[in-house]
Design an enzyme around this catalytic site. Sequence first.
Site, mmCIF file in Angstrom:
data_model
loop_
_atom_site.group_PDB
_atom_site.id
_atom_site.type_symbol
_atom_site.label_atom_id
_atom_site.label_comp_id
_atom_site.label_asym_id
_atom_site.label_seq_id
_atom_site.Cartn_x
_atom_site.Cartn_y
_atom_site.Cartn_z
ATOM 1 N N PRO A 140 39.010 27.491 54.665
ATOM 2 C CA PRO A 140 38.141 27.032 53.448
ATOM 3 C C PRO A 140 37.170 28.119 52.948
ATOM 4 O O PRO A 140 36.699 28.267 51.907
ATOM 5 C CB PRO A 140 37.660 25.613 54.140
ATOM 6 N N THR A 191 51.168 26.908 51.873
ATOM 7 C CA THR A 191 52.092 26.374 50.834
ATOM 8 C C THR A 191 53.391 25.841 52.014
ATOM 9 O O THR A 191 53.674 26.366 53.158
ATOM 10 C CB THR A 191 52.977 27.516 50.173
ATOM 11 N N ASP A 201 52.631 42.682 51.546
ATOM 12 C CA ASP A 201 53.210 43.661 50.612
ATOM 13 C C ASP A 201 54.565 43.339 50.211
ATOM 14 O O ASP A 201 54.948 43.504 48.952
ATOM 15 C CB ASP A 201 53.182 45.162 51.432
ATOM 16 N N GLY A 248 55.686 40.255 50.368
ATOM 17 C CA GLY A 248 55.597 38.816 49.645
ATOM 18 C C GLY A 248 55.231 39.373 48.264
ATOM 19 O O GLY A 248 55.723 38.559 47.176
ATOM 20 N N GLN A 296 53.019 28.884 22.018
ATOM 21 C CA GLN A 296 52.331 28.951 20.659
ATOM 22 C C GLN A 296 53.448 29.076 19.625
ATOM 23 O O GLN A 296 53.463 28.413 18.478
ATOM 24 C CB GLN A 296 51.606 30.217 20.565
ATOM 25 N N GLU A 326 48.758 34.855 47.040
ATOM 26 C CA GLU A 326 49.381 36.228 47.630
ATOM 27 C C GLU A 326 48.325 37.283 47.171
ATOM 28 O O GLU A 326 48.993 38.458 47.086
ATOM 29 C CB GLU A 326 50.738 36.415 47.720
ATOM 30 N N THR A 359 44.788 37.561 44.419
ATOM 31 C CA THR A 359 44.600 37.236 43.066
ATOM 32 C C THR A 359 44.720 38.763 42.528
ATOM 33 O O THR A 359 44.605 39.657 42.908
ATOM 34 C CB THR A 359 43.025 37.058 42.937
#
Length: 396
Positions: free
Chosen positions: A137, A169, A251, A253, A351, A378, A380
């Site tokens: 957290p 996950t 790396d 992943g 769009q 994995e 940002t």
Amino acid sequence: MVVKEMKRPQSLAMTEEHDMLLAAVRDFAQREIVPIAAEYDESGDFPLETVRKMGALGLMGIEVPEEYGGAGLDTLAHVLTMIEIAKADASHSTILSVNNSLYCNGILWFGTGAQKREWIRPVASGVEIGAYSLTEPMSGSDAGNMASRAVLNEARSHYIINGRKSWVTSAPFADRIVLFTRTSPDDGRRGITCFLIDTSQPGFSRGKTEPKLGIRASATSEIIFDNYACPVENVLGGVGQGFKIAMTVLDAGRIGIAAQALGIAEAAYEAALHYARERHAFGAPIGSYQMIQQKIADMKTRIEAGRALIYQAISAKERAMAAGTRYTTEASMAKLFCSEAAAYVTDEALQIHGGMGYSKEMPIERYYRDARITRIYEGTSEIQRMVIARNELGLR
Ligand code: CAA
């Protein structure tokens, strides 16, 4: 020290084996996953039945050698699979990615012979589900700053683990988890150790499942350790090696997430192309207008640029694995670019579809929501930029 890889243009050769895999995965994805994707997105249910079928096809341990229950294929095979599954449904590809990259790779690369035999086979064969737990957290991007603890008992036979991990996950369905927790309060990143966790044991429980914007059929939850006794044999790669293991595994992943982003982008692009041909406005197909053509050209260019970065990362990985070096920059560049390309492509595809793109009657809004996570998990986009720049500048 980061050893720089020689930069050279890459084109990866597809073998007959890759062609056969691609055809089989494409057929499976179209037959089994596409028809259920919208329904599972809506309900948020975990698609256990199709996940088991992916296991039966050998897709849950693609790069794992056959002796440990995997398919014994290479990273290109993994990437091709990720793209096809993500095109059909991003949630399925998330479950597949964690199982393959984040769970199996760590044990394959850092496990003892006994750990590989016991911990990889059930997960690589898809009989059980694997997860990877790093985040807490209060520590996400700053992954080394974790608060959970593992303390060796007096008999020195078990580590007693306490604490809370978040955003795991597949955790609601995971049988086994690769867990990172702190064994020393004083040693910073070197005080983190990796443990192999059997979720059926006392002291392990699951917290709240996250209600998510996208990839809604992939279950994500907190996990809680309350005096969980982990045998010392279940330490992976040695005490204090956890942070390096976590980063090494990420790396690989990140190449998988780049492929996932590319798959989502391709699905949105193909839908937009079809719509641009079929939809008429002002007496002509909308694809005949230059404003739509500009979007199509920019979408296609970003998709192919992303693919080239993924292929470059695969080559860098193969060379680095053989030489015992790293491919961190190439993996981060592929993940950064493809996740941002997926955001662009899904937005432009929506769009092009106009109001229909905004409706749940078409899959575009799902692609748009699903693409969003690839810029977050994995690592940002901000972390990928930090990693790339630090490596380029030779900083730590
Ligand atoms: N491979 C191997 N070792 C590595 C490495 C890599 N890619 N990156 C760093 N290291 C090593 C360093 O060499 C260093 O080792 P020494 O102490 O021996 O010198 C050690 O790790 C510490 O490195 P840094 O000082 O660079 O560490 P840092 O604290 O500054 O953090 C960071 C670096 C890149 C920001 C890292 O914290 C990071 O990647 N954060 C993002 C975490 C992340 O991606 N979380 C996602 C979790 S998984 C998920 O999303 C959920 C899911 O289930 C899908």
